[in-house]
Design an enzyme around this catalytic site. Structure first.
Site, PDB file in Angstrom:
ATOM      1  CG  ASP A  63      45.466  37.350  42.335  1.00 57.91           C
ATOM      2  OD1 ASP A  63      45.553  37.265  41.093  1.00 57.91           O
ATOM      3  OD2 ASP A  63      45.115  36.383  43.047  1.00 57.91           O
TER       4      ASP A  63
ATOM      5  CD  GLU B 143      40.781  32.815  40.477  1.00 59.47           C
ATOM      6  OE1 GLU B 143      40.831  33.802  41.202  1.00 59.47           O
ATOM      7  OE2 GLU B 143      41.745  32.383  39.825  1.00 59.47           O
TER       8      GLU B 143
END
Length: 742
Positions: free
Chosen positions: A323, A519
């Site tokens: 990520d 997020e």
């Protein structure tokens, strides 16, 4: 970060024009390239096509031929993914042999339209093709609910809404549409779908989950088939997909983003692993690791989960990508270290999303290889995995944008599909007195901050990472959908705050809920209710005495139990995207609501986490959903015969059909006088073959199928029901399922 889609065209014509001449020109020996060197000039012609340039050869043979011609710098470059805007100058793409480029959540082009995105892609790809070996880049982007970085693209409901549809065939069609729009901008890799199983609604990424039980995200892996096709690259509209985030990011303690999932391995495997197993069965091209940890060990450092389980036990043959800057987080300090890089690569990371300081990253990785701390065998394995997907995607044959797909971005066909997805995602939770559907000839008052706000109804990951309120892109708001649906739009009054309402209205529609987030910023560790503006608006509507219909726009269930008695109806609209008319389709009864809760709806925020089968009593259970002809109370039994102590029925419904296949749903209901703790349903398939089944476990013997309950849906109170669904090859026929209680 989130997932990022890869574009794929739909016709049989090549997605991108062949650049065989450029590839032949690149067929020269490569010697002694360093990261700081400039690419050698292209040769005018080549005597012959090299094996890796021959599309007639098997992919493994092409990979091995190319791998044998690559220097260490070539190989390290393939393992490096860089943010587009960090490539300054752009020539660094070739100089450092960068293998992948991405656009992060806030990365954009100017002007922001499909044409500019395609031009940008082609410019970067031409730089890669100018290198001696001419290895094309693979470009990734977060297309998590449509090609959401592009203004004017079709935005579909976020995953939580798609999960509510319980319709994998529809989700597969959504995947196909997204792939076409992504392909129209040249991009070849999507960081989607998110297969997280969200177990705590406080988590700011809850809306990226299809549901709280493993069965639902597992069923919705049909999205992968939609984007990639049955075989990656066989169709020009094939886009590489990403199953994320591996593993357990939806199960962190307290629902903390990037937190620690503190559960046993048995629970990790039972709850969080099944969707990834199904994604691998469907041939998903890449897997993105999670920022989160499992019992204190970060996913990017967990060799057991990545190499032993994912690549070994599950047989994943694609490549693993980190990520955003996640490898740089391993030691808790800012800035790459060689130790962090070695730990991640040795754990099984094949491509590192750097995303900015690529020069330092490459220098450190080269040092770790030279020192023997990262074996060359690991470097070659990573390159084989990455190059295999590039060859399968046919990037070497069609490296540039196929402009025939550019016009599909925001097309009427895709918007019609999105509208269907919106209406199927609506979950009717309350409908006292049958106030819904609304009469099209009535006098209506519409209020709420999300009634006329395309940004609010689209949520995060909408023309920007966190999204924002306002007219951020093109589409139809809920208010516009309402005005288009009624007989006389002049009889619809709108005021955001509910000012000016009186008792003369047939009903008041309040479109309220959350404003956009993604997020980190989306976590809600405290209260989970409506904000003060919403509460004030609802109080003004209530004071008028007019029946109040609430349309809740949110990325998760909210704490609304205290206000619910004031509302005649409650419709969970989730984050519907750009096609707000789909909400109006349900409000006015052009389509009955068919959605069912993909999450248990909390009775209060203090109840979190609350999930199906955990013994807690939610406000609305997982799978709950009314329709306009449903009776939420127990059904009276008109049969004069006494009902057996234990009994159940199974009702078959054909959901969808297509040439050579169909999708069906079976509803199981406890018709006895005592609760049951399990059930099984059996019927003759009549020559059909089940290809996937969710919310149940099935076995097939001699053309006869038996479906048994899962651990989460076996216990049924008197008059309670549950359902399972499946897709199958062949015609549906007229099944007569029989239910047997346990």
């Amino acid at each position: 970060m989130s997932s990022r889609p890869t574009p794929v065209p739909t016709s049989r014509s090549p997605r991108r024009p062949a650049l065989l001449a450029a590839l032949c020109a690149a067929a020269i020996a490569v010697t002694g390239l360093t990261a700081a060197a400039s690419p050698e000039p292209a040769v005018a012609a080549a005597a012959a096509v090299l094996p890796y340039q021959d599309p007639a050869l098997p992919v493994p043979q092409r990979v091995e031929d190319l791998l044998g011609r690559m220097t260490l710098d070539d190989k390290l470059g393939q393992m490096t993914q860089v943010e587009k805007d960090a490539l300054v100058p752009q020539s660094d793409l070739a100089a450092y042999r960068i293998g992948s480029v991405l656009s992060g959540g806030d990365s954009t082009v100017s002007p922001n339209n499909a044409q500019t995105w395609a031009d940008t892609y082609d410019s970067l790809q031409r730089s890669a093709l100018a290198t001696p070996l001419g290895i094309p880049v693979i470009y990734g982007i977060d297309a998590v609910h449509g090609h959401n970085a592009v203004r004017g693209a079709t935005l579909f409901p976020h995953n939580i809404g798609l999960g509510a549809t319980r319709n994998p065939a529809l989700v597969q069609r959504v995947g196909r549409a997204v792939a076409e729009e992504v392909a129209g901008t040249g991009i070849d890799w999507s960081f989607a779908p998110c297969l997280c199983v969200a177990r705590n609604d406080r988590w700011g990424r809850t809306y990226e989950s299809f549901g709280e039980t493993p069965e639902l995200p597992t069923a919705m892996t049909s999205f992968i088939t939609g984007m990639q096709g049955d075989t990656l690259g066989a169709d020009p509209a094939s886009v590489l997909t990403t199953a994320k985030h591996y593993l357990g990011d939806g199960g962190t303690t307290g629902g903390v983003d990037q937190g620690n999932t503190q559960i046993s391995e048995a629970e990790l495997r039972a709850v969080h692993l099944p969707p990834f197993k199904e994604a691998i069965r469907r041939g998903v091209g890449s897997v993105m690791l999670s920022y989160s940890s499992w019992n204190g060990v970060r996913s990017h450092a967990n060799k057991y989960l990545v190499t032993d389980v994912l690549k070994g036990e599950l047989g994943f043959t694609g490549f693993v990508v980190s990520d955003w800057a996640a490898v740089d987080q391993l030691d808790g300090q800012t800035g790459f270290t060689g130790a962090e890089i070695a730990t991640a690569v040795n754990a099984g990371v094949d491509m590192v999303m750097v995303p900015h300081d690529y020069k330092k990253f490459l220098t450190l990785l080269r040092g770790e290889v030279s020192a023997g701390r990262v074996p060359l065998t690991r470097i070659d394995d990573a390159n084989r995995r990455i190059l295999t997907k590039k060859f399968q995607l046919r990037l070497f044959e069609r490296p540039l944008t196929d402009r025939s797909y550019t016009s599909t971005v925001g097309s009427a066909v895709h918007r019609a599909l999105a509208r269907q997805a919106v209406r199927e995602s609506q979950v009717l939770l309350k409908n006292d007195g049958g106030v819904l559907p609304l009469p099209k000839t009535g006098k209506l008052f519409v209020a709420g901050k999300s009634a006329d706000d395309i940004g609010n109804q689209s949520g995060g990951w909408t023309v920007g990472w966190q999204g924002r309120s306002g007219a951020v892109t093109e589409g139809t708001t809920v208010l516009q959908g309402i005005r288009s649906a009624v007989a006389d739009p002049s009889r619809v009054t709108y005021d955001r705050y509910g000012n000016g309402i009186d008792g003369s209205y047939t009903a008041a529609v309040a479109v309220v809920g959350e404003t956009p987030y993604a997020e980190m910023r989306g976590d809600r560790p405290g209260s989970m209710g409506l904000d003060q503006e919403d509460l004030g608006t609802l109080a003004r509507l209530k004071a008028s005495g007019v029946p109040v219909v609430v349309v809740l726009v949110s990325g998760r269930p909210l704490d609304i139990a205290a206000q619910l008695p004031d509302w005649k109806a409650l419709l969970a609209a989730w984050l519907p995207g750009t096609e707000g008319a789909g909400v109006a389709d349900v409000l006015f009864g052009d389509h009955s609501p068919v959605g069912r809760l993909p999450m248990s709806w909390m009775s209060s925020a203090a109840q979190q986490p609350v999930n199906d089968g955990d013994g807690k009593t939610p406000l609305f259970r997982y799978g709950y959903g009314l329709t306009y002809d449903s009776d939420p109370g127990p059904d009276p039994d008109p049969d004069p015969e006494p009902t057996p102590a234990k009994a159940c029925t199974a009702t078959y419904k054909l959901v969808n059909s297509w040439p050579g296949g169909h999708q069906a749903e079976v509803t199981v209901k406890n018709t006895g006088t005592v609760p049951i703790t399990g059930w099984s349903v059996d019927w003759d398939l009549g020559g059909a073959t089940i290809s996937s089944l969710w919310n149940g476990v099935h076995t097939v013997t001699d053309g006869h199928v038996t479906v048994r309950n899962t651990a989460s849906n076996g216990s049924l109170a008197v008059s309670a029901g549950t359902s399972f669904g499946y897709t199958a090859g062949g015609t549906a026929g007229t099944p007569a399922p029989r239910c047997t209680p346990a």
